[in-house]
Design an enzyme around this catalytic site. Structure first.
Site, PDB file in Angstrom:
ATOM      1  N   GLU A  65     -43.107  -6.581 -25.651  1.00 52.18           N
ATOM      2  CA  GLU A  65     -42.317  -7.538 -24.890  1.00 52.18           C
ATOM      3  C   GLU A  65     -43.174  -8.778 -24.608  1.00 52.18           C
ATOM      4  O   GLU A  65     -43.124  -9.723 -25.340  1.00 52.18           O
ATOM      5  CB  GLU A  65     -41.790  -6.875 -23.618  1.00 52.18           C
ATOM      6  CG  GLU A  65     -40.598  -7.621 -23.054  1.00 52.18           C
ATOM      7  CD  GLU A  65     -39.671  -6.748 -22.226  1.00 52.18           C
ATOM      8  OE1 GLU A  65     -39.823  -5.526 -22.198  1.00 52.18           O
ATOM      9  OE2 GLU A  65     -38.779  -7.340 -21.579  1.00 52.18           O
ATOM     10  N   GLU A 118     -44.672  -2.388 -12.587  1.00 51.43           N
ATOM     11  CA  GLU A 118     -43.323  -2.930 -12.753  1.00 51.43           C
ATOM     12  C   GLU A 118     -42.338  -2.236 -11.820  1.00 51.43           C
ATOM     13  O   GLU A 118     -41.501  -2.866 -11.190  1.00 51.43           O
ATOM     14  CB  GLU A 118     -42.870  -2.715 -14.204  1.00 51.43           C
ATOM     15  CG  GLU A 118     -41.450  -3.176 -14.474  1.00 51.43           C
ATOM     16  CD  GLU A 118     -41.118  -3.141 -15.949  1.00 51.43           C
ATOM     17  OE1 GLU A 118     -41.744  -2.354 -16.683  1.00 51.43           O
ATOM     18  OE2 GLU A 118     -40.229  -3.910 -16.374  1.00 51.43           O
TER      19      GLU A 118
HETATM   20  C1  BGC Z   1     -38.840  -7.387 -18.086  1.00 53.25           C
HETATM   21  C2  BGC Z   1     -38.618  -7.893 -16.700  1.00 53.25           C
HETATM   22  C3  BGC Z   1     -37.461  -8.849 -16.798  1.00 53.25           C
HETATM   23  C4  BGC Z   1     -36.276  -7.978 -17.089  1.00 53.25           C
HETATM   24  C5  BGC Z   1     -34.945  -8.651 -17.029  1.00 53.25           C
HETATM   25  C6  BGC Z   1     -37.651  -6.570 -18.437  1.00 53.25           C
HETATM   26  O1  BGC Z   1     -37.733  -5.985 -19.662  1.00 53.25           O
HETATM   27  O2  BGC Z   1     -40.048  -6.703 -18.211  1.00 53.25           O
HETATM   28  O3  BGC Z   1     -39.657  -8.120 -15.928  1.00 53.25           O
HETATM   29  O4  BGC Z   1     -37.317  -9.758 -15.797  1.00 53.25           O
HETATM   30  O5  BGC Z   1     -36.469  -7.266 -18.289  1.00 53.25           O
HETATM   31  O6  BGC Z   1     -34.005  -8.047 -17.772  1.00 53.25           O
END
Ligand code: BGC
Length: 910
Positions: free
Chosen positions: A497, A776
């Site tokens: 990501e 997270e």
């Molecule tokens: C990210 C987040 C992001 C979110 C929103 C995730 O995969 O890691 O931090 O804001 O998706 O959909």
């Protein structure tokens, strides 16, 4: 008593003034106070001396009567491309002398700062972008990505171009991919992952390297550049991602110039089709998957490829032809931010065996960067792999959270010992590294170091307090910022990501702007976001910037994330005092509010049926539905809409747009009424009576102007927090608001109690689990040591670290007075919990602000340093009145009782 010292000037928000993209850069200086500095010192005038270094013209001095020391206009003629000047400043001011008499002072001249303009016009570029001629060189492009390439050019520096003492050599360079450049075998700069990630459709960074010391006059020289796929051609995005988003050709652009004396035309060599190219012994280098280096491919033609080749090696046979690429669509820009660099080295703390007998190195800190292998012997043809992960699970490397990112570096040995080997064009997020293929001798911790990489921002804010766990939390927040400020602000640095998610930086930017000087980096990033947003007629920004295809995610508006276009420039304005940031983003802000937000025509609030990310990752949301938290997603979106409209009205006011200000202030008031009508009962109860709902309504001032409503909010928050037994119940939206809301309703002890809670979910729970970065999810690691089953589980995400804003402003006690850009410091510490002291400092636009307090019994004492040319408004914890103080050191004391501690939870009676 005398004048403060004056720092070197800075240019715009540029990190060092070298390779600047401005012709009339605004200048700023900070003040350095000492014990001799006259208290209450304010500037009355300044002199700027500009000495042109690229011509024989004399130094010019400009005197200006002004008390401004931040972003003052460039006084001299504009800088042309490549122009170079030494700039000094001297200030006059007035402070208090002995017996409080007024004292006029003049400072010494500051140390000279060198400014050098980059190539400001397209015509300044003589070089062409080049790539490998695919007819001449076979390029692998398979699922492992593009094979990195090496470009080289030999040239003779004749006597005419010889470098006399007044000459300077500059390399102007950019690339399609990520590159490193060398002259005669030496790196031309310490940049990593250059040119960084921008939306290459709009902007492509170039940098200027001072290479004067690397050239050999009268000899054959070699300019060489190695380039890998990087963000340009590499796979980006989860679920397999997308390759070649910007292009398939790895390319470079290099223009080496030597300027001697007064000669107008420089000596030059530039990228063109006389350059040669070969594939690199680095077989693959991918941001997600890691790098593969085959030392056996380091044939004679490639050893020393970036120097003059050994005798007998024939470039013609081993090296292929290049071809010219069209000039890219995006503009070549000189970034304001410093480059990504290796900023520090971390030693391994241990090497141990996993349950299945694998060798694991532990660096003791979850970090972002790469491993540097110290001296190790590896038998010929053997393959050593370094697999990175943030955590261990069930006695093994916990790689599941990385999803499809292999995060593995591979070395195939040619039989020579590895010395300080490190991958060149990738980075990983890791604490643990599994080393396979190295059995004899058994690796020791001395064999490995971790090189920490991030955008090399200037550090600004510090915080400590008497509670060690809170200090660890603060350290975790800083490490998460470090790891996620790598060229762009990302969500996470380890899995497939690592994208510029807008919601994450929107909630975190007030904290980020305190910890580091982010104005250059976030300002640059906002330019891409704005270009991407404004390319759509509906002015909806992308959810990630640089924007990439995200299959399954429609182009559709999202509160909190898209609100970044208003809130992040506003946060940058608050921390820097630079109005031009607001000017630059005015249309984007207005476009978002006018066209982007999908409204219910009846009341102007968000369309009720529209899917929102809402209070993303509320701990009550199911592991596989991060948006499905306890607080209604549209209510959350609407709190933000009211707030963003209010902020935009303020932007109009700041920019002197009276009509627009009146219109948007009216709109904000109407939206607030609609919000109240829709969500708040006449007695002040909010529809989503949750920590997030009430906290946002309090922070954004959404209750009716009736003391009974605030009383209800106070009662609700108190109950919600005690009923939750001080556990956090907020996600991305509510987390930055909850402690501030409790403080605002007069319940700071509840805020402290939440801050200090150690069981899951809470801020300190990860700390008790040994976390060294912010996670997270509140429970990325479950209490039993298993990794959260959700597919989205990172151990390095800064968003929930937005709580540090409260640590800095309320525990430490300092923030800027809105609109003053730190010229007026608001000092409002609120001691509480079991804290007996806190110390906070901010190396800001005017100089160092610092505040330290202690609470001994009920005796509160505080020492405050206010930098010259600034002042402060102080509210002591026992008081509501404001004391105004000028620059200097001030001591305060008062009696203070923080109140009931620890507050009691509401428990079910047994
Ligand atoms: C990210 C987040 C992001 C979110 C929103 C995730 O995969 O890691 O931090 O804001 O998706 O959909």
């Amino acid at each position: 008593m005398s004048s403060p010292l004056v720092s070197k000037v800075t240019f715009e928000h540029h990190h060092d003034g070298f390779g600047l993209g401005y012709s009339s850069p605004r200048l700023s200086w900070q003040f350095i106070a000492s014990e001799q500095t006259a208290p209450s010192w304010t500037q009355t005038a300044y002199e700027i001396e500009v000495e042109w270094l690229s011509s024989t013209s004399k130094a010019e001095t400009f005197s200006v009567e002004s008390n401004e020391s931040v972003l003052v206009p460039w006084p001299a003629k504009p800088l042309s491309s490549r122009a170079r000047a030494a700039v000094r400043v001297r200030v006059q001011g007035r402070g208090s002398g002995k017996d409080a008499t007024s004292l006029e002072t003049t400072s010494d001249w500051s140390e000279a700062a060198i400014v050098e303009a980059g190539l400001l016009k397209r015509e300044d570029w003589v070089a062409s972008f080049i790539a490998a001629d695919t007819k001449a060189i076979a390029l692998d492009s398979d699922e492992d990505g593009l094979h990195p390439l090496r470009f080289r050019k030999e040239f003779t520096l004749d006597a005419a171009a010889s470098l006399d003492s007044g000459s300077r050599a500059r390399l102007y360079i950019s690339g399609l991919g990520v590159y490193k450049a060398y002259i005669n075998g030496k790196r031309t700069s310490d940049e990593e992952m250059a040119p960084g990630w921008t939306d290459y459709n709009y902007r492509l960074n170039y940098r200027v390297h001072d290479v004067t010391g690397l050239l050999k006059p009268g000899e054959t020289n070699v300019l060489a550049v190695e380039v890998a796929e990087g963000w340009y051609a590499g796979r980006l995005g989860w679920g397999g991602g997308t390759r070649f988003i910007y292009g398939k050709d790895l390319g470079i652009l290099a223009q080496l110039e030597i300027h001697s004396g007064e000669k107008v035309e420089p000596w030059r060599t530039t990228t063109d089709t006389t350059w040669k190219v070969a594939s690199s012994p680095i077989r693959t280098s991918s941001i997600y998957d890691g790098e593969g280096f085959d030392a056996r491919e380091n044939t004679d033609a490639k050893v020393g490829w970036n120097r003059v080749l050994q005798q007998g090696v024939d470039v013609q046979t081993d090296w292929g032809a290049t071809r010219e690429l069209p000039w890219p669509a995006g503009e070549l820009v000189a970034p304001n931010a410093a480059p990504v660099r290796v900023v520090k080295t971390v030693d391994a703390v241990s090497v141990f065996q996993s349950d299945s007998g694998k060798t694991i190195i532990d660096f003791g800190q979850n970090l972002v960067g790469k491993v540097q292998v110290q001296e190790i012997d590896i038998p010929k043809d053997s393959e050593v792999t370094l697999k990175h992960a943030e955590v261990m699970e069930n006695g093994e490397l916990g790689t599941r959270p990385l999803r499809l990112a292999k995060a593995t570096d591979t070395i195939i040995s040619a039989g020579q010992p590895l010395r300080q080997w490190t991958p060149q064009f990738t980075f990983h997020g890791f604490r643990y590294v599994q080393v396979d293929g190295l059995t004899q001798p058994t690796p020791t911790k001395e064999n490995f170091k971790a090189l920490v990489m991030h955008t090399d921002l200037k550090r600004r804010g510090e915080f400590t307090c008497s509670n060690a766990k809170v200090n660890q939390l603060h350290s975790n927040i800083r490490w998460s910022m470090d790891g996620n400020f790598l060229s762009i602000p990302t969500d996470c640095p380890q899995r497939d990501e690592r994208l510029g998610w807008t919601g994450d930086i929107q909630v975190f930017s007030p904290t980020a702007n305190f910890l580091y000087n982010t104005t250059g980096m976030l300002g640059d990033w906002m330019l891409d976001l704005q270009s991407e947003q404004m390319a759509f007629d509906d002015c909806i920004p992308p959810l990630v910037s640089p924007s990439i295809p995200i299959p399954g995610w429609p182009h559709s508006p999202a509160a909190i994330w898209d609100d970044v276009v208003v809130l992040t420039p506003y946060a940058l304005y608050q921390s820097s005092g630079d109005r031009t940031i607001l000017e630059r983003h005015f249309e984007s802000m207005q476009g978002w509010l006018e066209k982007g937000v999908l409204r219910d025509p009846a009341d102007g609030l968000w369309d009720q049926g529209h899917w929102q990310l809402g209070d993303w990752l509320d701990p009550k949301a199911p592991a596989d539905d991060a948006a499905g938290g306890a607080t209604d997603d549209v209510l959350v979106a609407d709190t933000y809409l009211c707030h963003v409209t209010d902020v935009f009205a303020d932007v109009c006011r700041i920019l002197g747009k009276a009509e627009a200000h009146a219109a948007y202030a009216g709109q904000a008031a109407r939206l607030k009424q609609s919000f109240q009508h829709k969500y708040i009962s006449p007695a002040g109860n909010l529809m989503s009576s949750t920590q997030t709902g009430v906290a946002l309504a309090v922070r954004f001032g959404l209750y009716r102007d009736d003391p009974r409503e605030l009383e209800t909010a106070r009662f609700r928050l108190d109950k919600l927090v005690r009923r939750e037994q001080f556990h956090i119940a907020t996600g991305f939206a509510g987390t930055p608001a909850i402690l501030g809301a409790l403080t605002a309703v007069g319940k700071p002890q509840l805020a402290y109690r939440m801050l200090l809670e150690e069981t899951c979910p809470s801020w300190l729970y990860p700390v008790t689990m040994g976390a060294t970065t912010v996670w997270e999810r509140w429970d990325s690691m479950l209490p039993d040591g298993r990794i959260n089953p959700g597919s989205m589980t990172s151990f390095n995400h800064y968003a929930l670290g937005a709580v540090a804003e409260w640590l800095h402003a309320t525990v430490g006690g300092i923030t800027t007075k809105p609109g003053s850009g730190w010229r007026t410091v608001l000092v409002q510490p609120v001691p509480g919990g079991d804290l007996t002291s806190a110390a906070v400092s901010f190396d800001g636009p005017y100089g160092m602000v610092s505040c330290e307090w202690r609470l001994e019994g009920k005796k509160f004492t505080m020492k405050l340093d206010v930098p010259p040319n600034a002042d402060a408004e102080v509210t002591l914890p026992s008081e509501t009145s404001v004391q105004k103080v000028e620059s200097g050191t001030h001591n305060f004391s008062c009696d203070f009782d923080p109140g009931e501690w620890p507050p009691q939870p509401i428990l079910q009676p047994h």
